[in-house]
Design a protein around this motif. Structure first.
Motif, PDB file in Angstrom:
ATOM      1  N   MET A   1      30.923  50.812  34.698  1.00 46.85           N
ATOM      2  CA  MET A   1      32.189  51.512  34.487  1.00 46.85           C
ATOM      3  C   MET A   1      33.302  50.498  34.264  1.00 46.85           C
ATOM      4  O   MET A   1      33.271  49.389  34.835  1.00 46.85           O
ATOM      5  CB  MET A   1      32.533  52.361  35.703  1.00 46.85           C
ATOM      6  N   ALA A   2      34.279  50.891  33.479  1.00 45.77           N
ATOM      7  CA  ALA A   2      35.360  49.955  33.194  1.00 45.77           C
ATOM      8  C   ALA A   2      36.654  50.699  32.922  1.00 45.77           C
ATOM      9  O   ALA A   2      36.651  51.865  32.526  1.00 45.77           O
ATOM     10  CB  ALA A   2      35.007  49.080  31.997  1.00 45.77           C
ATOM     11  N   TRP A   3      37.749  50.008  33.136  1.00 46.89           N
ATOM     12  CA  TRP A   3      39.082  50.436  32.721  1.00 46.89           C
ATOM     13  C   TRP A   3      39.537  49.496  31.604  1.00 46.89           C
ATOM     14  O   TRP A   3      39.464  48.277  31.739  1.00 46.89           O
ATOM     15  CB  TRP A   3      40.075  50.374  33.874  1.00 46.89           C
ATOM     16  N   TYR A   4      40.018  50.100  30.529  1.00 47.92           N
ATOM     17  CA  TYR A   4      40.632  49.370  29.444  1.00 47.92           C
ATOM     18  C   TYR A   4      42.071  49.873  29.301  1.00 47.92           C
ATOM     19  O   TYR A   4      42.412  50.946  29.794  1.00 47.92           O
ATOM     20  CB  TYR A   4      39.894  49.631  28.120  1.00 47.92           C
TER      21      TYR A   4
ATOM     22  N   VAL B   1      40.523  45.724  31.433  1.00 46.55           N
ATOM     23  CA  VAL B   1      41.334  45.510  32.635  1.00 46.55           C
ATOM     24  C   VAL B   1      40.441  45.180  33.824  1.00 46.55           C
ATOM     25  O   VAL B   1      40.668  44.210  34.537  1.00 46.55           O
ATOM     26  CB  VAL B   1      42.188  46.760  32.943  1.00 46.55           C
ATOM     27  N   SER B   2      39.439  46.014  34.055  1.00 47.60           N
ATOM     28  CA  SER B   2      38.537  45.776  35.171  1.00 47.60           C
ATOM     29  C   SER B   2      37.216  46.465  34.893  1.00 47.60           C
ATOM     30  O   SER B   2      37.154  47.396  34.083  1.00 47.60           O
ATOM     31  CB  SER B   2      39.116  46.285  36.487  1.00 47.60           C
TER      32      SER B   2
ATOM     33  N   ASP C   1      25.507  47.809  39.705  1.00 46.58           N
ATOM     34  CA  ASP C   1      25.067  47.257  40.988  1.00 46.58           C
ATOM     35  C   ASP C   1      26.239  46.791  41.841  1.00 46.58           C
ATOM     36  O   ASP C   1      26.043  46.076  42.823  1.00 46.58           O
ATOM     37  CB  ASP C   1      24.068  46.123  40.781  1.00 46.58           C
ATOM     38  N   GLY C   2      27.456  47.203  41.475  1.00 48.86           N
ATOM     39  CA  GLY C   2      28.596  47.032  42.373  1.00 48.86           C
ATOM     40  C   GLY C   2      29.447  45.800  42.184  1.00 48.86           C
ATOM     41  O   GLY C   2      30.396  45.586  42.938  1.00 48.86           O
ATOM     42  N   ASN C   3      29.139  44.961  41.209  1.00 47.49           N
ATOM     43  CA  ASN C   3      29.974  43.797  40.969  1.00 47.49           C
ATOM     44  C   ASN C   3      31.244  44.194  40.225  1.00 47.49           C
ATOM     45  O   ASN C   3      31.210  45.055  39.345  1.00 47.49           O
ATOM     46  CB  ASN C   3      29.219  42.751  40.165  1.00 47.49           C
ATOM     47  N   THR C   4      32.345  43.578  40.607  1.00 50.11           N
ATOM     48  CA  THR C   4      33.612  43.880  39.950  1.00 50.11           C
ATOM     49  C   THR C   4      34.184  42.627  39.296  1.00 50.11           C
ATOM     50  O   THR C   4      33.944  41.504  39.758  1.00 50.11           O
ATOM     51  CB  THR C   4      34.649  44.429  40.943  1.00 50.11           C
ATOM     52  N   ASN C   5      34.920  42.832  38.240  1.00 59.12           N
ATOM     53  CA  ASN C   5      35.665  41.726  37.646  1.00 59.12           C
ATOM     54  C   ASN C   5      36.945  42.263  37.048  1.00 59.12           C
ATOM     55  O   ASN C   5      37.069  43.459  36.783  1.00 59.12           O
ATOM     56  CB  ASN C   5      34.832  40.964  36.615  1.00 59.12           C
ATOM     57  N   TYR C   6      37.903  41.368  36.882  1.00 56.47           N
ATOM     58  CA  TYR C   6      39.238  41.747  36.467  1.00 56.47           C
ATOM     59  C   TYR C   6      39.767  40.804  35.393  1.00 56.47           C
ATOM     60  O   TYR C   6      39.418  39.615  35.379  1.00 56.47           O
ATOM     61  CB  TYR C   6      40.200  41.717  37.660  1.00 56.47           C
ATOM     62  N   ALA C   7      40.646  41.321  34.572  1.00 54.34           N
ATOM     63  CA  ALA C   7      41.372  40.463  33.647  1.00 54.34           C
ATOM     64  C   ALA C   7      42.290  39.552  34.461  1.00 54.34           C
ATOM     65  O   ALA C   7      42.797  39.952  35.521  1.00 54.34           O
ATOM     66  CB  ALA C   7      42.200  41.304  32.681  1.00 54.34           C
ATOM     67  N   ASP C   8      42.479  38.350  33.997  1.00 54.93           N
ATOM     68  CA  ASP C   8      43.329  37.408  34.728  1.00 54.93           C
ATOM     69  C   ASP C   8      44.719  37.972  34.969  1.00 54.93           C
ATOM     70  O   ASP C   8      45.336  37.710  35.998  1.00 54.93           O
ATOM     71  CB  ASP C   8      43.435  36.093  33.952  1.00 54.93           C
TER      72      ASP C   8
ATOM     73  N   VAL D   1      45.668  40.829  35.784  1.00 55.54           N
ATOM     74  CA  VAL D   1      45.796  41.840  36.840  1.00 55.54           C
ATOM     75  C   VAL D   1      45.159  41.417  38.156  1.00 55.54           C
ATOM     76  O   VAL D   1      45.252  42.145  39.148  1.00 55.54           O
ATOM     77  CB  VAL D   1      45.207  43.198  36.402  1.00 55.54           C
ATOM     78  N   LYS D   2      44.515  40.267  38.183  1.00 55.94           N
ATOM     79  CA  LYS D   2      43.872  39.804  39.414  1.00 55.94           C
ATOM     80  C   LYS D   2      44.888  39.707  40.540  1.00 55.94           C
ATOM     81  O   LYS D   2      45.994  39.201  40.363  1.00 55.94           O
ATOM     82  CB  LYS D   2      43.220  38.438  39.179  1.00 55.94           C
ATOM     83  N   GLY D   3      44.490  40.203  41.695  1.00 55.19           N
ATOM     84  CA  GLY D   3      45.365  40.181  42.864  1.00 55.19           C
ATOM     85  C   GLY D   3      46.324  41.348  42.931  1.00 55.19           C
ATOM     86  O   GLY D   3      46.973  41.563  43.956  1.00 55.19           O
ATOM     87  N   ARG D   4      46.426  42.114  41.857  1.00 50.37           N
ATOM     88  CA  ARG D   4      47.326  43.271  41.846  1.00 50.37           C
ATOM     89  C   ARG D   4      46.568  44.589  41.691  1.00 50.37           C
ATOM     90  O   ARG D   4      47.000  45.611  42.238  1.00 50.37           O
ATOM     91  CB  ARG D   4      48.331  43.139  40.700  1.00 50.37           C
ATOM     92  N   PHE D   5      45.501  44.582  40.960  1.00 48.76           N
ATOM     93  CA  PHE D   5      44.720  45.797  40.705  1.00 48.76           C
ATOM     94  C   PHE D   5      43.402  45.733  41.466  1.00 48.76           C
ATOM     95  O   PHE D   5      42.794  44.665  41.593  1.00 48.76           O
ATOM     96  CB  PHE D   5      44.411  45.940  39.216  1.00 48.76           C
ATOM     97  N   THR D   6      42.964  46.893  41.914  1.00 54.52           N
ATOM     98  CA  THR D   6      41.674  46.990  42.594  1.00 54.52           C
ATOM     99  C   THR D   6      40.914  48.193  42.061  1.00 54.52           C
ATOM    100  O   THR D   6      41.417  49.323  42.112  1.00 54.52           O
ATOM    101  CB  THR D   6      41.852  47.139  44.112  1.00 54.52           C
ATOM    102  N   ALA D   7      39.728  47.937  41.538  1.00 57.09           N
ATOM    103  CA  ALA D   7      38.875  49.012  41.050  1.00 57.09           C
ATOM    104  C   ALA D   7      37.855  49.380  42.119  1.00 57.09           C
ATOM    105  O   ALA D   7      37.364  48.515  42.844  1.00 57.09           O
ATOM    106  CB  ALA D   7      38.163  48.577  39.776  1.00 57.09           C
ATOM    107  N   SER D   8      37.565  50.660  42.203  1.00 57.98           N
ATOM    108  CA  SER D   8      36.568  51.112  43.175  1.00 57.98           C
ATOM    109  C   SER D   8      35.849  52.336  42.628  1.00 57.98           C
ATOM    110  O   SER D   8      36.273  52.929  41.632  1.00 57.98           O
ATOM    111  CB  SER D   8      37.217  51.427  44.519  1.00 57.98           C
ATOM    112  N   ARG D   9      34.789  52.670  43.302  1.00 63.36           N
ATOM    113  CA  ARG D   9      33.958  53.779  42.860  1.00 63.36           C
ATOM    114  C   ARG D   9      33.656  54.664  44.058  1.00 63.36           C
ATOM    115  O   ARG D   9      33.359  54.153  45.141  1.00 63.36           O
ATOM    116  CB  ARG D   9      32.664  53.203  42.269  1.00 63.36           C
TER     117      ARG D   9
END
Length: 117
Positions: free
Chosen positions: A34-37, A48-49, A54-61, A63-71
């Motif tokens: 899943m992703a946010w664009y 964006v994220s 399998d639960g790994n998350t990554n973020y665009a530089d 938004v790092k530290g400001r955005f949090t993606a969850s499921r």
């Protein structure tokens, strides 16, 4: 018919917060990548994220530290908590679901986020 429905967008002042949600039907978000664009006027759509199946998350530089993606597997939804919003975060935000083997790829209709004073 597969549907991804985003909600939670709106107008917020700089420094404020918003929480976006993506509700999925006829697919299981925990089985998908899943992703946010987002896409700002005159710009290309950008990642964006992302949350892998399998639960790994990554973020665009940006938004790092400001955005949090969850499921939320029980609700079959994905959320994006956006804090410390900046005017440059203004864009239409899209939810995306892709099969891990790329058997399908679906997009939501988007939700507008506007950061302005």
């Amino acid at each position: 018919q597969v549907q991804l429905v985003e909600s939670g967008g709106g107008l917020v002042q700089p420094g404020g917060s918003l929480r976006l949600s993506c509700a999925a039907s006829r697919i299981i978000v925990s089985n998908c990548n899943m992703a946010w664009y987002r896409q700002a006027p005159g710009k290309q759509r950008e990642l964006v994220s992302a949350i892998t199946h399998d639960g790994n998350t990554n973020y665009a530089d940006s938004v790092k530290g400001r955005f949090t993606a969850s499921r939320d597997n029980a609700k079959n939804t994905m959320t994006l908590q956006m804090n410390s919003l900046k005017p440059e975060d203004t864009a239409v935000y899209f939810c995306n679901a892709e099969h891990p083997l790329r058997w399908f790829n679906y997009w939501g209709q988007g939700t507008q986020v506007t950061v302005a004073s």
